[in-house]
Structure formats: structure tokens, C-alpha cells
Scaffold this motif. Sequence first.
Motif, short mmCIF file in Angstrom:
data_model
loop_
_atom_site.label_atom_id
_atom_site.label_comp_id
_atom_site.label_asym_id
_atom_site.label_seq_id
_atom_site.Cartn_x
_atom_site.Cartn_y
_atom_site.Cartn_z
N LYS A 2 0.83 -1.20 0.00
CA LYS A 2 0.00 0.00 0.00
C LYS A 2 0.87 1.25 0.00
N LEU A 3 0.39 2.26 -0.72
CA LEU A 3 1.06 3.56 -0.79
C LEU A 3 0.02 4.64 -0.53
N ALA A 4 0.38 5.61 0.30
CA ALA A 4 -0.48 6.77 0.55
C ALA A 4 0.22 8.02 0.04
N VAL A 5 -0.39 8.71 -0.90
CA VAL A 5 0.10 10.01 -1.36
C VAL A 5 -0.52 11.06 -0.45
N GLU A 6 0.28 11.66 0.39
CA GLU A 6 -0.23 12.55 1.42
C GLU A 6 -0.32 14.00 0.98
N ARG A 7 0.37 14.37 -0.08
CA ARG A 7 0.23 15.73 -0.62
C ARG A 7 0.69 15.72 -2.08
N GLY A 8 0.18 16.68 -2.82
CA GLY A 8 0.59 16.81 -4.21
C GLY A 8 -0.11 15.88 -5.17
N TYR A 9 -1.21 15.26 -4.74
CA TYR A 9 -1.91 14.35 -5.64
C TYR A 9 -2.55 15.13 -6.77
N ARG A 10 -2.46 14.59 -7.98
CA ARG A 10 -3.10 15.16 -9.15
C ARG A 10 -4.02 14.12 -9.77
N LYS A 11 -5.05 14.58 -10.35
CA LYS A 11 -6.00 13.68 -10.99
C LYS A 11 -5.29 12.83 -12.04
N ASN A 12 -5.63 11.54 -12.06
CA ASN A 12 -5.05 10.57 -12.99
C ASN A 12 -3.57 10.29 -12.71
N MET A 13 -3.11 10.64 -11.51
CA MET A 13 -1.73 10.31 -11.15
C MET A 13 -1.57 8.79 -11.08
N ARG A 14 -0.48 8.32 -11.55
CA ARG A 14 -0.18 6.90 -11.48
C ARG A 14 0.89 6.64 -10.42
N ALA A 15 0.80 5.45 -9.79
CA ALA A 15 1.79 5.05 -8.79
C ALA A 15 2.36 3.70 -9.20
N TRP A 16 3.65 3.53 -8.94
CA TRP A 16 4.35 2.32 -9.35
C TRP A 16 5.04 1.69 -8.13
N LEU A 17 4.98 0.37 -8.10
CA LEU A 17 5.74 -0.40 -7.11
C LEU A 17 6.92 -1.04 -7.81
N ASN A 18 8.10 -0.77 -7.31
CA ASN A 18 9.32 -1.39 -7.84
C ASN A 18 9.88 -2.34 -6.78
N TYR A 19 10.14 -3.59 -7.17
CA TYR A 19 10.60 -4.55 -6.18
C TYR A 19 11.50 -5.61 -6.82
N ARG A 20 12.27 -6.24 -5.96
CA ARG A 20 13.08 -7.39 -6.36
C ARG A 20 13.30 -8.26 -5.14
N PHE A 21 13.64 -9.54 -5.38
CA PHE A 21 13.92 -10.49 -4.31
C PHE A 21 15.41 -10.72 -4.21
N VAL A 22 15.91 -10.70 -2.97
CA VAL A 22 17.34 -10.87 -2.73
C VAL A 22 17.53 -11.96 -1.68
N SER A 23 18.39 -12.91 -1.98
CA SER A 23 18.69 -13.98 -1.02
C SER A 23 20.17 -14.32 -1.12
N ASP A 24 20.61 -15.24 -0.27
CA ASP A 24 22.00 -15.69 -0.34
C ASP A 24 22.30 -16.38 -1.66
N LYS A 25 21.26 -16.94 -2.27
CA LYS A 25 21.44 -17.72 -3.49
C LYS A 25 21.45 -16.85 -4.75
N ARG A 26 20.62 -15.80 -4.74
CA ARG A 26 20.55 -14.99 -5.96
C ARG A 26 19.95 -13.62 -5.65
N THR A 27 20.19 -12.69 -6.55
CA THR A 27 19.57 -11.37 -6.51
C THR A 27 18.73 -11.22 -7.76
N GLY A 28 17.44 -11.05 -7.57
CA GLY A 28 16.54 -10.95 -8.72
C GLY A 28 16.61 -9.59 -9.38
N SER A 29 16.05 -9.52 -10.56
CA SER A 29 16.01 -8.25 -11.29
C SER A 29 14.84 -7.40 -10.79
N TRP A 30 14.96 -6.10 -10.96
CA TRP A 30 13.91 -5.19 -10.53
C TRP A 30 12.68 -5.36 -11.42
N GLN A 31 11.51 -5.34 -10.76
CA GLN A 31 10.24 -5.37 -11.48
C GLN A 31 9.45 -4.13 -11.11
#
Length: 322
Positions: A2-31
Motif C-alpha cells: 500500500k502507498l499513501a500520497v499525502e500531498r501533491g496528488y493530481r487527478k489521474n496520477m499513477r503510482a508504481w511499485l518497484n521490487y526485487r527479491f534478494v537472497s544468499d542464493k541470488r539477486t533478482g532483477s527489478w520489477q
Amino acid sequence: MKLAVERGYRKNMRAWLNYRFVSDKRTGSWQSVLMSQQGQSEDQTASFERLIDLADELVPADLPTTIEFYYQAGDGQTRMQRIDIVARPRVQQVQLHITPPAYAVGLIRDQQITWDIAADQIATLRSARVLNGSTVNMQMLLNKPVTVQEPQSLLPGLLDTTDASITTDDEHPEIITIHWTLTRTMQSPVKLVDSFGLDNLSEQQYRIEAIADQPPSVSMTTPIRDEFVLPSATVKVQATGRDDVSLERLSVNWKLKADDAKQQTLADQTGRQAELSINTNLVIKSIGGVPGDVFELTAIAQDSFKLDGKVHDPVRTSPRLI
């Protein structure tokens, strides 16, 4: 997520989640995935949400792992955050090593039983039949180390068992063994809690059924009924005793049918075996038989049972009258 935009919101604003998985075995690519807007207010705030199904992203072999993530909305970006993702503790395999009670050692083999518990397997009842008084060593292979508790906490079915104990393997902390002497049937789930406070949520039941050592059985097969014989007769006598674990002794006794007469041993067999037999003769003349005498023949079996100072009473046949 979840993301809360607390100020500066504009109509039709888009929000993106960027994530990756990291472990001792491997580091995944960003999505980067688009988040869904859940609501907005007149004070230029809004909320966004995105569901990440870890079951689609990860397999058990990937754990433990960390998800690194940050959000973007408009011209803003959050700092990177991390969440550790760990598996719940679970039992992967159970090995039972059963040692019979002292009186049955050498008569009954040690039991070795292995139960493999698959992660996606529907909970079933795993059961074993064990001679009462046996020592049970229940070794559990876990998917990871857990907080070591009292035996009764790991195995609630041992609540009233006073001699239960736990040992752990320093080199393999994911292996735990519970030891106890079986004095009654035990049925219980295994309760695990890891260092994060996560439990195993398993409904798998384990049952160790205590089988009582039964008294022996004994029969006199010859003579099959009371007999009338001459004083010069020789009477064939056959008897058999059986036990579920072991007989200690089988004997055939005789006595003159009188209130004060003492029993005499005609023949006996000893030996720690499941079955003993006697095949002998009663010579009437050799025991002083005269016309009018009545002799009683009785077969007696005694088993090897001896547990906590208790033994089974000898088992006798009904007398044959000669």
C-alpha cells in the motif's frame, strides 16, 4: 503493498511499485508494476494498492529471502525498504526408533519407522504399534531451526509423561529428538514455533499405540479328556504354551487328588521363546498309583513379562483326572 500520497496528488496520477527479491542464493532483477488507486480525497491525498502473490513469485527453496521495494508516484519516490520473507516451520520427516523394554530385549527387534511429510500433503494420521514399556526416540527433521521448548510443548500428547526429554544436534539444529518411555497410547500433533514467533499450523497427527503384553496361553492336547486306566498303564502327556512375546517356562505337574497332596513336576521346559512344548509320559506305577487313586494333571505356563516390578500370574489348564 500500500502507498499513501499525502500531498501533491493530481487527478489521474499513477503510482508504481518497484521490487526485487534478494537472497544468499541470488539477486533478482527489478520489477515495476502499476498500482491500483483505492481512493482519493479533496485535500489532495490518495491511496494505492498492489497485491504480490508470493506463491507465484517464490518456491520453498527460495526461502528465506528479502523483498526490496520502493514506490514512485508523480515526481516523488520513497526510500527503499525491505521485508524479510521466511517459511513457517514444518516437519519434513519423522524417524521413530523403538527399543523394547528390558525383559523383551533380544526377543523383539528394535523398530525403525520413517515418515516423510510433504509440504503440500493433506494431513493424515501416522501411526505405529509399539509394545508397552518400550523406549521411543522420535527424531524430527525440520525445514529450519526452531525455538527449543519443553517436550510437552512440542508434543502436547506427552502432557502427563514425566520422563520425556529433548536432545538437539549442534551441527544440525534443524534436527530435534524427543525421548520417552511409552506407558500409554500417545496421539498428538507437533507444535513448532520459530524465532520470529511463526508456528507450523499443521493438523498432522502422530499416534504411537501402546500394545499390552498379553498373558500366555496353555493347552494340554494329550490326554484330551479324563481317563480311566490300569495301575500298570503309561499315559502319554503333551502340552503346549504360547506367548505374544516370550515364554519363560512350561511345566506339567501331577498330584494325588487329595486336600493335602502336593504338586509334583512331571516335566518342564524353559527358554525365552514364543512357544514351548512338552511330550512325556506319566507312568502310574512309578508314582505309586494303586486302584482307586485319582491323579490330577495340569499344564502351567509362565511368560517373561516383567515391567515396573509387575509380572503376569502363571496360566494353568483345567486338571485332567487320571
